[in-house]
Design a protein around this motif. Structure first.
Motif, PDB file in Angstrom:
ATOM      1  N   ASP A 184       0.807  -1.223   0.000  1.00 38.48           N
ATOM      2  CA  ASP A 184       0.000   0.000   0.000  1.00 38.48           C
ATOM      3  C   ASP A 184       0.841   1.275   0.000  1.00 38.48           C
ATOM      4  O   ASP A 184       0.318   2.358  -0.117  1.00 38.48           O
ATOM      5  CB  ASP A 184      -0.992   0.006   1.163  1.00 38.48           C
ATOM      6  CG  ASP A 184      -0.357   0.234   2.511  1.00 38.48           C
ATOM      7  OD1 ASP A 184       0.854  -0.002   2.659  1.00 38.48           O
ATOM      8  OD2 ASP A 184      -1.080   0.637   3.434  1.00 38.48           O
ATOM      9  N   PHE A 185       2.166   1.148   0.073  1.00 38.80           N
ATOM     10  CA  PHE A 185       3.015   2.337   0.096  1.00 38.80           C
ATOM     11  C   PHE A 185       3.178   2.949  -1.297  1.00 38.80           C
ATOM     12  O   PHE A 185       2.951   4.133  -1.485  1.00 38.80           O
ATOM     13  CB  PHE A 185       4.373   1.996   0.708  1.00 38.80           C
ATOM     14  CG  PHE A 185       5.221   3.196   0.995  1.00 38.80           C
ATOM     15  CD1 PHE A 185       4.903   4.050   2.041  1.00 38.80           C
ATOM     16  CD2 PHE A 185       6.321   3.486   0.221  1.00 38.80           C
ATOM     17  CE1 PHE A 185       5.676   5.170   2.309  1.00 38.80           C
ATOM     18  CE2 PHE A 185       7.109   4.598   0.482  1.00 38.80           C
ATOM     19  CZ  PHE A 185       6.783   5.444   1.523  1.00 38.80           C
ATOM     20  N   HIS A 186       3.594   2.148  -2.291  1.00 39.73           N
ATOM     21  CA  HIS A 186       3.759   2.639  -3.657  1.00 39.73           C
ATOM     22  C   HIS A 186       2.989   1.814  -4.674  1.00 39.73           C
ATOM     23  O   HIS A 186       3.217   1.936  -5.878  1.00 39.73           O
ATOM     24  CB  HIS A 186       5.236   2.631  -4.077  1.00 39.73           C
ATOM     25  CG  HIS A 186       6.020   3.768  -3.544  1.00 39.73           C
ATOM     26  ND1 HIS A 186       7.216   3.595  -2.906  1.00 39.73           N
ATOM     27  CD2 HIS A 186       5.798   5.100  -3.552  1.00 39.73           C
ATOM     28  CE1 HIS A 186       7.691   4.773  -2.530  1.00 39.73           C
ATOM     29  NE2 HIS A 186       6.850   5.700  -2.914  1.00 39.73           N
ATOM     30  N   SER A 187       2.146   0.888  -4.213  1.00 36.08           N
ATOM     31  CA  SER A 187       1.320   0.033  -5.065  1.00 36.08           C
ATOM     32  C   SER A 187       2.113  -0.976  -5.891  1.00 36.08           C
ATOM     33  O   SER A 187       1.591  -1.533  -6.851  1.00 36.08           O
ATOM     34  CB  SER A 187       0.421   0.865  -5.987  1.00 36.08           C
ATOM     35  OG  SER A 187      -0.427   1.679  -5.216  1.00 36.08           O
ATOM     36  N   GLY A 188       3.356  -1.230  -5.534  1.00 37.94           N
ATOM     37  CA  GLY A 188       4.104  -2.324  -6.162  1.00 37.94           C
ATOM     38  C   GLY A 188       3.479  -3.635  -5.721  1.00 37.94           C
ATOM     39  O   GLY A 188       2.831  -3.714  -4.679  1.00 37.94           O
ATOM     40  N   ALA A 189       3.651  -4.684  -6.517  1.00 34.54           N
ATOM     41  CA  ALA A 189       3.011  -5.952  -6.189  1.00 34.54           C
ATOM     42  C   ALA A 189       3.955  -7.124  -6.413  1.00 34.54           C
ATOM     43  O   ALA A 189       4.845  -7.079  -7.267  1.00 34.54           O
ATOM     44  CB  ALA A 189       1.747  -6.121  -7.012  1.00 34.54           C
ATOM     45  N   PHE A 190       3.711  -8.194  -5.638  1.00 35.08           N
ATOM     46  CA  PHE A 190       4.536  -9.397  -5.672  1.00 35.08           C
ATOM     47  C   PHE A 190       3.646 -10.631  -5.718  1.00 35.08           C
ATOM     48  O   PHE A 190       2.556 -10.636  -5.148  1.00 35.08           O
ATOM     49  CB  PHE A 190       5.396  -9.494  -4.402  1.00 35.08           C
ATOM     50  CG  PHE A 190       6.270  -8.308  -4.152  1.00 35.08           C
ATOM     51  CD1 PHE A 190       7.562  -8.271  -4.653  1.00 35.08           C
ATOM     52  CD2 PHE A 190       5.818  -7.234  -3.404  1.00 35.08           C
ATOM     53  CE1 PHE A 190       8.386  -7.180  -4.408  1.00 35.08           C
ATOM     54  CE2 PHE A 190       6.623  -6.138  -3.155  1.00 35.08           C
ATOM     55  CZ  PHE A 190       7.916  -6.109  -3.662  1.00 35.08           C
TER      56      PHE A 190
END
Length: 132
Positions: free
Chosen positions: A93-99
């Protein structure tokens, strides 16, 4: 998008109970197995924070299978347990990066470094990982 669920009211209760932490790690045939928490502590489709020894981990349950990754995002100061779990993808939720929680691979920028994953050991009642 589905936000992770909490075990109880406030964020501090997302960490599995301290009684579970007392089990510690056990050496099995040269492998370091660490018991994290009970499977009952992690609801289907949720993410739970577990702090054990010097590890800060995110424990997931998706389709009745358990996964464990580092909790801290590789891109910034975000935590996986505060993100959005959609199937096997956790969005920070910080920069919307996903894993992808199965492999740790980045599936959405701005993240570039994969998230560390831990092999989950088959056990009837507890979530255990191999930290060797």
């Amino acid at each position: 998008r589905r936000r992770h669920t909490r075990l109880q009211g406030d964020w501090s209760s997302d960490v599995c109970s301290s009684d579970l932490f007392r089990r510690g790690s056990v050496m099995v045939e040269g492998t370091n197995i660490l018991t994290l928490c009970s499977k009952a502590d992690v609801d289907e489709g949720s993410v739970v924070r577990v702090q054990k020894d010097e590890l800060d981990l995110a424990v997931y349950c998706v389709e009745s299978i358990y996964y464990v990754t580092d909790n801290l995002c590789t891109h910034g100061p975000g935590y996986m347990v505060e993100g959005y779990l959609d199937g096997h993808v956790i969005e920070c939720d910080f920069h919307s990066g996903a894993f992808d929680i199965r492999t740790g691979e980045v599936v959405a920028p701005p993240c570039m470094v994969p998230l560390k994953t831990y092999p989950v050991i088959d056990d009837a009642t507890d979530i255990k990982i191999d930290i060797s």
